[in-house]
Design a protein around this motif. Structure first.
Motif, PDB file in Angstrom:
ATOM      1  N   VAL A 316      29.913 -28.385 -21.645  1.00 30.09           N
ATOM      2  CA  VAL A 316      29.221 -28.745 -22.878  1.00 30.09           C
ATOM      3  C   VAL A 316      28.034 -27.817 -23.134  1.00 30.09           C
ATOM      4  O   VAL A 316      27.452 -27.232 -22.210  1.00 30.09           O
ATOM      5  CB  VAL A 316      28.727 -30.208 -22.857  1.00 30.09           C
ATOM      6  CG1 VAL A 316      29.887 -31.176 -22.778  1.00 30.09           C
ATOM      7  CG2 VAL A 316      27.735 -30.445 -21.724  1.00 30.09           C
ATOM      8  N   LEU A 317      27.705 -27.697 -24.399  1.00 28.48           N
ATOM      9  CA  LEU A 317      26.489 -27.000 -24.805  1.00 28.48           C
ATOM     10  C   LEU A 317      25.372 -28.028 -24.924  1.00 28.48           C
ATOM     11  O   LEU A 317      25.553 -29.095 -25.516  1.00 28.48           O
ATOM     12  CB  LEU A 317      26.690 -26.295 -26.150  1.00 28.48           C
ATOM     13  CG  LEU A 317      27.724 -25.172 -26.176  1.00 28.48           C
ATOM     14  CD1 LEU A 317      27.889 -24.642 -27.590  1.00 28.48           C
ATOM     15  CD2 LEU A 317      27.323 -24.048 -25.234  1.00 28.48           C
ATOM     16  N   ILE A 318      24.217 -27.703 -24.380  1.00 31.51           N
ATOM     17  CA  ILE A 318      23.057 -28.588 -24.404  1.00 31.51           C
ATOM     18  C   ILE A 318      22.017 -28.012 -25.356  1.00 31.51           C
ATOM     19  O   ILE A 318      21.726 -26.814 -25.325  1.00 31.51           O
ATOM     20  CB  ILE A 318      22.483 -28.753 -22.985  1.00 31.51           C
ATOM     21  CG1 ILE A 318      23.479 -29.544 -22.129  1.00 31.51           C
ATOM     22  CG2 ILE A 318      21.123 -29.436 -23.002  1.00 31.51           C
ATOM     23  CD1 ILE A 318      23.092 -29.667 -20.683  1.00 31.51           C
ATOM     24  N   GLY A 319      21.487 -28.857 -26.220  1.00 37.60           N
ATOM     25  CA  GLY A 319      20.471 -28.418 -27.172  1.00 37.60           C
ATOM     26  C   GLY A 319      19.086 -28.468 -26.547  1.00 37.60           C
ATOM     27  O   GLY A 319      18.703 -29.478 -25.959  1.00 37.60           O
ATOM     28  N   ILE A 320      18.331 -27.368 -26.685  1.00 39.68           N
ATOM     29  CA  ILE A 320      16.981 -27.295 -26.120  1.00 39.68           C
ATOM     30  C   ILE A 320      16.033 -26.720 -27.174  1.00 39.68           C
ATOM     31  O   ILE A 320      16.250 -25.611 -27.667  1.00 39.68           O
ATOM     32  CB  ILE A 320      16.933 -26.432 -24.853  1.00 39.68           C
ATOM     33  CG1 ILE A 320      17.890 -26.980 -23.790  1.00 39.68           C
ATOM     34  CG2 ILE A 320      15.514 -26.369 -24.302  1.00 39.68           C
ATOM     35  CD1 ILE A 320      17.954 -26.138 -22.526  1.00 39.68           C
ATOM     36  N   ARG A 321      14.990 -27.476 -27.520  1.00 40.53           N
ATOM     37  CA  ARG A 321      13.919 -26.959 -28.378  1.00 40.53           C
ATOM     38  C   ARG A 321      12.761 -26.555 -27.466  1.00 40.53           C
ATOM     39  O   ARG A 321      12.107 -27.374 -26.851  1.00 40.53           O
ATOM     40  CB  ARG A 321      13.459 -28.018 -29.370  1.00 40.53           C
ATOM     41  CG  ARG A 321      12.657 -27.477 -30.591  1.00 40.53           C
ATOM     42  CD  ARG A 321      11.199 -27.124 -30.310  1.00 40.53           C
ATOM     43  NE  ARG A 321      10.383 -28.245 -29.907  1.00 40.53           N
ATOM     44  CZ  ARG A 321       9.705 -29.029 -30.778  1.00 40.53           C
ATOM     45  NH1 ARG A 321       9.761 -28.806 -32.065  1.00 40.53           N
ATOM     46  NH2 ARG A 321       8.947 -30.018 -30.314  1.00 40.53           N
ATOM     47  N   ASP A 322      12.534 -25.241 -27.367  1.00 42.75           N
ATOM     48  CA  ASP A 322      11.437 -24.733 -26.556  1.00 42.75           C
ATOM     49  C   ASP A 322      10.129 -24.944 -27.312  1.00 42.75           C
ATOM     50  O   ASP A 322       9.981 -24.487 -28.451  1.00 42.75           O
ATOM     51  CB  ASP A 322      11.649 -23.249 -26.266  1.00 42.75           C
ATOM     52  CG  ASP A 322      10.493 -22.648 -25.507  1.00 42.75           C
ATOM     53  OD1 ASP A 322      10.275 -23.041 -24.357  1.00 42.75           O
ATOM     54  OD2 ASP A 322       9.783 -21.798 -26.087  1.00 42.75           O
TER      55      ASP A 322
END
Length: 614
Positions: A316-322
């Protein structure tokens, strides 16, 4: 390329160095002979005659083929009379092979980089990917060569361009010294006269789109195992490039934002602020056998969170807001990481939610986001994003994974990056870190049908003036300690009391009992205000099931006719024993069975109307 072709001052070329690349490498393409016949295979001649004629200056832009990686060079003409002064020439980074230095000295280059999973998936539809073919190393070489020449590379993140086309294109135009033109945001569907002759192999999805925000990409599917090592090789290269990408530019802002991170607070050097950008995972965690699904079926272990193992979760692709750069990225699970200096890792400083995706709809998203915002407000954490925007990021993440149902999402927000290990929330760099982890996660039917066993632990639910039990915080040690004791006792979950000795809640679910046909829920003072708990009480009122919130002791639990727990993932799960005492008949009771049916029907009804916006 299609975007720049809409400009009134720009003409475009589609990969004019392709024949040079094929001639020098000897690589196979289904259209190789046609390209060699149609283009000049002498790359330096193409540069001098098409890209850098002596009467022209420098300017231009960049694009990428097939959603992959590319770098572009262009030039412009100062002539009038309707002559377009900007030449946009699209190349792939690997096409630089055999070229002299003149193109790098005189043309403006832009690097377009895309997240590797999508690149491999797209490329493998036509050709077998290799590191050379994908071009990440070539892009890094171009960036390095430009720096040696004293030229600042311009990097664009393709995925961010799709999400925020106007903002990224405005920033790109500002960096190139070009005026903004709204026409860059849309174009007609279908083939274009300036397409390369390879378009029918590579541009199928691109031809369906009429703009970046309507871009059509390949449906997500797992990569074959033999491509996983190549994917792992590409991610560090992508990370280096992506960190340098320009930031989207608001319409009212006249100049691009600086690319560098905000300065750290006094007393923290820049090296300290960035040191935590290293991978915090142990290398062994990248092996599929260490995926959490493989820990699911512990011998003789039940519980409210037992689920059906699904191998798709490894990809899966994981969403990350830096929070430092503000950039949101979708990252392949084995390479998803946050800094070891993140507030959540160091201090458990943050809040989270678990949300279900059913029939393409985020179930009760409004209530989950309201609770997340309430917890963030309570700990004085400004998320730097609206509820509507965060909801869209969650949908973007599940859409990128091709997910529609049977999905559980862990949505986490921590206070963000620290310059040094220190608990004061004022000593934080940037905004909170936001992580969205979607998983294919169907509950096992066993607990729902057979029920679970609870054990009352010595660990109490605290008072709100110690640590508010209503916060869904990352600091879960209180519940973890309770869970440990229940594990040691051989139970499935812990039953926790409040400071006065009344029954409060379980360590990860909300608790109910049934006495003489009436549902009792513990008073809400010392427990998380469960969203599923509230919905079950509402269903009781709706269907004339007597129910109340009240204080009660373990004595009333032991002699109850039924007991059950509720949770976002669990739904309604019967409890068949507490502290070794059999509850009721020792099996799922009629009221728990009815509430399971009513709750399942409510989920289906809620998600039947399609996606909702806040």
């Amino acid at each position: 390329m299609y975007s720049f072709a809409q400009r009134s001052d720009t003409s475009v070329l589609d990969e004019p160095l392709y024949a040079n690349y094929l001639k020098l490498t000897g690589l196979h393409r289904p259209y190789r002979d046609q390209v060699l016949a149609a283009q000049d295979p002498d790359g330096n001649a193409v540069v001098s005659q098409q890209l850098l004629p002596p009467t022209r200056g420098a300017g231009g832009g960049a694009d990428s083929a097939t959603g992959g990686n590319g770098n572009g060079s262009g030039n412009g003409s100062s002539g009038g009379g309707g002559v377009r002064r900007v030449l946009y020439a699209k190349h792939m980074g690997k096409h630089k092979i055999g070229l002299g230095p003149e193109l790098f000295r005189r043309a403006q280059h832009v690097i377009l980089v895309r997240e590797p999973y999508g690149v491999l998936q797209s490329f493998s539809n036509v050709l077998e990917p290799t590191q050379q073919e994908l071009g990440y190393t070539a892009l890094l070489e171009i960036v390095s060569e430009l720096r040696v020449l004293g030229r600042q590379p311009i990097v664009v993140n393709s995925d961010e361009l799709v999400r925020q086309p106007a903002g990224v294109l405005r920033a790109l135009c500002a960096a190139l010294g070009l005026p903004w033109q709204d026409a860059m945001l849309s174009w007609p569907a279908g083939p274009k006269p300036y397409d390369g002759l390879w378009a029918e192999w590579w541009y199928g999805n691109t031809h369906k789109a009429t703009g970046f925000d309507a871009e059509v990409r390949d449906a997500r599917k797992p990569l074959p195992p033999h491509l996983k090592p190549l994917l792992a090789e590409c991610y560090p290269l992508y990370d280096i490039l992506s960190r340098q990408a320009i930031r989207p530019l608001p319409e009212a802002e006249p100049v691009p934002r600086p690319l560098s991170a905000p300065p750290p607070p006094p007393g923290a050097g820049e090296d300290e602020g960035r040191a935590g950008q290293a991978d915090g995972h142990h290398p062994n965690n990248h092996h599929p056998n260490n995926h959490p699904n493989h820990l699911n079926h512990h011998p003789n272990k039940g519980g409210t969170h037992v689920y059906v193992s699904d191998p798709r979760n490894a990809d899966v692709l994981i969403g990350i807001r830096d929070g430092v750069s503000g950039r949101f990225e979708l990252v392949w699970r084995p390479h998803a990481r946050v800094s070891v200096l993140d507030s959540g890792y160091m201090l458990g400083d943050g809040v989270w939610e678990g949300v279900r995706l059913h029939n393409g709809v985020l179930f009760l998203a409004e209530e989950h986001l309201d609770r997340l915002w309430e917890g963030a407000k309570a700990i004085d954490m400004e998320l730097g994003i609206s509820k509507q925007q965060l909801q869209q990021l969650v949908y973007d993440t599940v859409d990128a994974n091709g997910m529609t149902s049977g999905v559980h999402i862990r949505l986490m927000a921590t206070r963000g990056l620290k310059p040094t290990p220190y608990q004061n929330p004022d000593i934080t760099i940037g905004q909170p870190t936001i992580v969205i982890i979607p998983e294919y996660k169907e509950p096992s039917p066993v607990p729902r049908e057979v029920g679970i066993r609870l054990f009352t632990v010595h660990v109490r639910r605290g008072a709100p003036d110690v640590q508010d039990p209503g916060w869904n915080s990352h600091s879960k040690l209180n519940c973890i300690a309770a869970c440990i004791q229940a594990n040691k006792a051989g139970a499935d979950e812990a039953l926790m009391l409040d400071p006065q000795g009344f029954v409060a809640t379980c360590n990860s679910t909300n608790f109910f009992i049934v006495r003489k046909g009436e549902v009792w829920a513990p008073s809400p003072r010392h427990q998380l205000q469960g969203i599923t708990r509230a919905r079950v009480l509402q269903l009781c009122r709706q269907y004339d099931i007597p129910a109340r919130e009240t204080d009660f002791y373990l004595t009333q639990v032991y002699s109850a006719d039924e007991a059950f727990v509720t949770g976002t993932f669990a739904g309604v799960i019967p409890v068949v024993a507490v502290d070794g005492r059999t509850i009721g008949s020792g099996s799922r009771g009629p009221l728990a069975t009815r509430l399971q049916t009513l709750y399942t029907a409510f989920v289906d009804s809620y998600c039947a109307g399609g996606r909702r916006t806040m």
